[in-house]
Design an enzyme around this catalytic site. Structure first.
Site, PDB file in Angstrom:
ATOM      1  N   GLU A   1     -86.187  65.815 -45.510  1.00 19.81           N
ATOM      2  CA  GLU A   1     -84.825  65.271 -45.391  1.00 19.81           C
ATOM      3  C   GLU A   1     -84.829  63.753 -45.565  1.00 19.81           C
ATOM      4  O   GLU A   1     -83.970  63.187 -46.251  1.00 19.81           O
ATOM      5  CB  GLU A   1     -84.238  65.637 -44.022  1.00 19.81           C
ATOM      6  CG  GLU A   1     -83.783  67.076 -43.933  1.00 19.81           C
ATOM      7  CD  GLU A   1     -83.399  67.483 -42.511  1.00 19.81           C
ATOM      8  OE1 GLU A   1     -82.713  68.493 -42.371  1.00 19.81           O
ATOM      9  OE2 GLU A   1     -83.806  66.809 -41.540  1.00 19.81           O
TER      10      GLU A   1
ATOM     11  N   GLY B   1     -84.383  66.242 -18.305  1.00 16.37           N
ATOM     12  CA  GLY B   1     -84.163  66.267 -19.749  1.00 16.37           C
ATOM     13  C   GLY B   1     -82.875  66.986 -20.101  1.00 16.37           C
ATOM     14  O   GLY B   1     -82.643  68.115 -19.664  1.00 16.37           O
TER      15      GLY B   1
ATOM     16  N   VAL C   1     -87.874  59.996 -14.917  1.00 17.39           N
ATOM     17  CA  VAL C   1     -88.821  60.644 -14.011  1.00 17.39           C
ATOM     18  C   VAL C   1     -90.220  60.136 -14.328  1.00 17.39           C
ATOM     19  O   VAL C   1     -90.659  60.178 -15.481  1.00 17.39           O
ATOM     20  CB  VAL C   1     -88.741  62.182 -14.164  1.00 17.39           C
ATOM     21  CG1 VAL C   1     -89.860  62.859 -13.371  1.00 17.39           C
ATOM     22  CG2 VAL C   1     -87.376  62.677 -13.694  1.00 17.39           C
TER      23      VAL C   1
ATOM     24  N   GLY D   1     -81.874  67.513 -23.340  1.00 17.26           N
ATOM     25  CA  GLY D   1     -81.896  67.922 -24.744  1.00 17.26           C
ATOM     26  C   GLY D   1     -81.333  69.337 -24.826  1.00 17.26           C
ATOM     27  O   GLY D   1     -80.692  69.827 -23.887  1.00 17.26           O
ATOM     28  N   PHE D   2     -81.602  70.003 -25.946  1.00 18.72           N
ATOM     29  CA  PHE D   2     -81.108  71.379 -26.090  1.00 18.72           C
ATOM     30  C   PHE D   2     -81.623  72.264 -24.958  1.00 18.72           C
ATOM     31  O   PHE D   2     -80.892  73.083 -24.405  1.00 18.72           O
ATOM     32  CB  PHE D   2     -81.573  71.977 -27.427  1.00 18.72           C
ATOM     33  CG  PHE D   2     -80.926  71.360 -28.632  1.00 18.72           C
ATOM     34  CD1 PHE D   2     -79.554  71.304 -28.750  1.00 18.72           C
ATOM     35  CD2 PHE D   2     -81.700  70.843 -29.660  1.00 18.72           C
ATOM     36  CE1 PHE D   2     -78.955  70.741 -29.868  1.00 18.72           C
ATOM     37  CE2 PHE D   2     -81.116  70.282 -30.782  1.00 18.72           C
ATOM     38  CZ  PHE D   2     -79.743  70.229 -30.888  1.00 18.72           C
ATOM     39  N   GLY D   3     -82.919  72.084 -24.611  1.00 17.90           N
ATOM     40  CA  GLY D   3     -83.532  72.939 -23.596  1.00 17.90           C
ATOM     41  C   GLY D   3     -82.905  72.733 -22.230  1.00 17.90           C
ATOM     42  O   GLY D   3     -82.474  73.693 -21.574  1.00 17.90           O
TER      43      GLY D   3
HETATM   44  C1  FAD Z   1     -85.694  64.408 -36.857  1.00 16.72           C
HETATM   45  C2  FAD Z   1     -85.624  65.800 -36.268  1.00 16.72           C
HETATM   46  C3  FAD Z   1     -84.963  66.799 -36.969  1.00 16.72           C
HETATM   47  C4  FAD Z   1     -84.887  68.083 -36.441  1.00 16.72           C
HETATM   48  N1  FAD Z   1     -84.211  69.045 -37.148  1.00 16.72           N
HETATM   49  C5  FAD Z   1     -84.085  70.284 -36.629  1.00 16.72           C
HETATM   50  C6  FAD Z   1     -83.340  71.302 -37.306  1.00 16.72           C
HETATM   51  O1  FAD Z   1     -82.790  71.059 -38.391  1.00 16.72           O
HETATM   52  N2  FAD Z   1     -83.258  72.528 -36.739  1.00 16.72           N
HETATM   53  C7  FAD Z   1     -83.861  72.807 -35.539  1.00 16.72           C
HETATM   54  O2  FAD Z   1     -83.751  73.942 -35.054  1.00 16.72           O
HETATM   55  N3  FAD Z   1     -84.565  71.870 -34.873  1.00 16.72           N
HETATM   56  C8  FAD Z   1     -84.691  70.625 -35.385  1.00 16.72           C
HETATM   57  N4  FAD Z   1     -85.414  69.673 -34.713  1.00 16.72           N
HETATM   58  C9  FAD Z   1     -86.092  70.043 -33.472  1.00 16.72           C
HETATM   59  C10 FAD Z   1     -85.150  70.018 -32.280  1.00 16.72           C
HETATM   60  O3  FAD Z   1     -84.320  68.869 -32.317  1.00 16.72           O
HETATM   61  C11 FAD Z   1     -86.027  70.015 -31.036  1.00 16.72           C
HETATM   62  O4  FAD Z   1     -86.797  71.199 -31.049  1.00 16.72           O
HETATM   63  C12 FAD Z   1     -85.180  69.977 -29.790  1.00 16.72           C
HETATM   64  O5  FAD Z   1     -84.440  68.772 -29.730  1.00 16.72           O
HETATM   65  C13 FAD Z   1     -86.084  70.079 -28.581  1.00 16.72           C
HETATM   66  O6  FAD Z   1     -85.244  70.151 -27.462  1.00 16.72           O
HETATM   67  P1  FAD Z   1     -85.802  69.785 -26.032  1.00 16.72           P
HETATM   68  O7  FAD Z   1     -84.687  70.017 -25.072  1.00 16.72           O
HETATM   69  O8  FAD Z   1     -87.090  70.497 -25.798  1.00 16.72           O
HETATM   70  O9  FAD Z   1     -86.185  68.241 -26.098  1.00 16.72           O
HETATM   71  P2  FAD Z   1     -85.320  66.956 -26.520  1.00 16.72           P
HETATM   72  O10 FAD Z   1     -84.124  67.309 -27.330  1.00 16.72           O
HETATM   73  O11 FAD Z   1     -86.295  65.987 -27.090  1.00 16.72           O
HETATM   74  O12 FAD Z   1     -84.776  66.397 -25.121  1.00 16.72           O
HETATM   75  C14 FAD Z   1     -85.638  65.865 -24.159  1.00 16.72           C
HETATM   76  C15 FAD Z   1     -84.798  65.017 -23.216  1.00 16.72           C
HETATM   77  O13 FAD Z   1     -85.621  64.637 -22.134  1.00 16.72           O
HETATM   78  C16 FAD Z   1     -85.382  63.286 -21.806  1.00 16.72           C
HETATM   79  N5  FAD Z   1     -86.592  62.794 -21.158  1.00 16.72           N
HETATM   80  C17 FAD Z   1     -87.855  62.800 -21.654  1.00 16.72           C
HETATM   81  N6  FAD Z   1     -88.717  62.307 -20.755  1.00 16.72           N
HETATM   82  C18 FAD Z   1     -87.987  61.987 -19.658  1.00 16.72           C
HETATM   83  C19 FAD Z   1     -88.322  61.431 -18.387  1.00 16.72           C
HETATM   84  N7  FAD Z   1     -89.581  61.117 -18.076  1.00 16.72           N
HETATM   85  N8  FAD Z   1     -87.324  61.229 -17.500  1.00 16.72           N
HETATM   86  C20 FAD Z   1     -86.040  61.551 -17.805  1.00 16.72           C
HETATM   87  N9  FAD Z   1     -85.673  62.079 -18.990  1.00 16.72           N
HETATM   88  C21 FAD Z   1     -86.634  62.296 -19.900  1.00 16.72           C
HETATM   89  C22 FAD Z   1     -85.090  62.625 -23.140  1.00 16.72           C
HETATM   90  O14 FAD Z   1     -84.342  61.436 -22.959  1.00 16.72           O
HETATM   91  C23 FAD Z   1     -84.296  63.723 -23.854  1.00 16.72           C
HETATM   92  O15 FAD Z   1     -82.914  63.580 -23.633  1.00 16.72           O
HETATM   93  C24 FAD Z   1     -85.500  68.377 -35.201  1.00 16.72           C
HETATM   94  C25 FAD Z   1     -86.168  67.369 -34.498  1.00 16.72           C
HETATM   95  C26 FAD Z   1     -86.226  66.091 -35.016  1.00 16.72           C
HETATM   96  C27 FAD Z   1     -86.936  64.998 -34.241  1.00 16.72           C
END
Ligand code: FAD
Length: 249
Positions: free
Chosen positions: A173, A13, A81, A15-17
């Protein structure tokens, strides 16, 4: 440069994490592999702008390789994955290959919860990825096109009724942006659509919008939504969603 002898950290993943974890490991004596099923990192907070035609998809998606290009100990794998074998310490990818790891970080994000009503997904969209955002955008824009050609005023209003369920940050929003798009941007481009034809409802089970925030902020947000023409329905449950509409309590 990293060597094969160094421990291997696999991060699923980007994403931000996942990206933050990878970046924190820059300069550490480990090899880092970031696996994502998409080639881009998505800035989810601005998805609503793509869904309402305010931004192009490319504005909120950046190539993962570009983000990590200067980090010598990191590489990127495009793949999904589908399994983790903790005994063998390897992850399985959909293409049949495997990646061995010493340390595994799962940062796969979350998916939309339909609160036990998965059948609603056939008629409504979540907003978690670009596909969702583009589906909403297409549906909203096509509704305006259909309404423009609709001679019957009641049917036109029906076509231009948008229901957003859930008044958390995303719902607030979305409702505000759809109303703004319809009343302030699109309406001028159409000959047969008038601002009063457009109806945006924001439905929330709780007694205020944005419940995680202080009450004063909720009330301010509600006032601003109403100024944009959004009808806010509080203490209201959605009982059913089907092809014809939404049934409220
Ligand atoms: C519409 C919306 C608005 C938001 N607005 C805000 C805001 O204003 N402020 C704020 O602080 N937060 C906001 N958030 C929340 C924030 O975006 C999430 O908390 C953050 O993106 C979570 O990060 P993450 O890394 O956990 O997961 P994600 O950003 O969801 O990243 C997960 C990644 O894992 C990948 N992945 C998943 N499963 C698999 C797999 N099986 N194999 C390979 N890759 C995989 C995906 O493709 C993705 O790239 C918002 C969320 C949404 C949906």
């Amino acid at each position: 440069m990293s060597s094969q002898a160094e421990k291997h950290v696999v991060i699923v993943g980007a994403g931000f994490g996942g990206l933050k974890a990878a970046q924190e490991l820059a300069g550490s004596p480990v090899r880092v592999t970031v696996v994502d099923r998409q080639n881009h990192h998505l800035f989810q907070p601005l998805l609503y702008q793509v869904a309402t035609a305010g931004l192009a998809p490319g504005s909120i998606a950046v190539p993962i390789r570009g983000v990590l290009s200067k980090q010598d100990n990191a590489r990127v794998v495009l793949g999904e994955v589908v399994g983790v074998d903790t005994d063998r310490r390897e992850v399985a990818l959909r293409d049949g290959t495997h990646l061995e790891y010493d340390w595994l970080i799962l940062a796969c994000g979350a998916k939309t919860s339909w609160f036990g009503n998965d059948q609603w997904a056939e008629h409504a969209w979540g907003l978690k990825n670009l596909r969702d955002a583009l589906s909403i955008r297409e549906r909203v824009l096509l509704a305006f096109e259909a309404a423009e050609r609709e001679p019957d005023a009641a049917t036109r209003r029906k076509l231009l009724t948008f229901v957003v369920i859930g008044a958390g940050p995303t719902g607030v929003e979305m409702a505000g942006a759809i109303s703004e798009l319809g009343r302030q941007v699109l309406v001028g481009d159409y000959r047969n659509i008038h601002p009063e034809d457009i109806r945006v409802l924001l439905v929330e089970m709780a007694d205020r919008v944005l419940t995680p925030f202080e009450e004063e902020l909720s009330h301010s947000a509600q006032r601003q939504l109403e100024d944009l023409g959004v009808e806010v329905r509080l203490s209201t449950r959605v009982e059913d969603v089907d092809a014809d509409g939404v049934r409220l309590s």
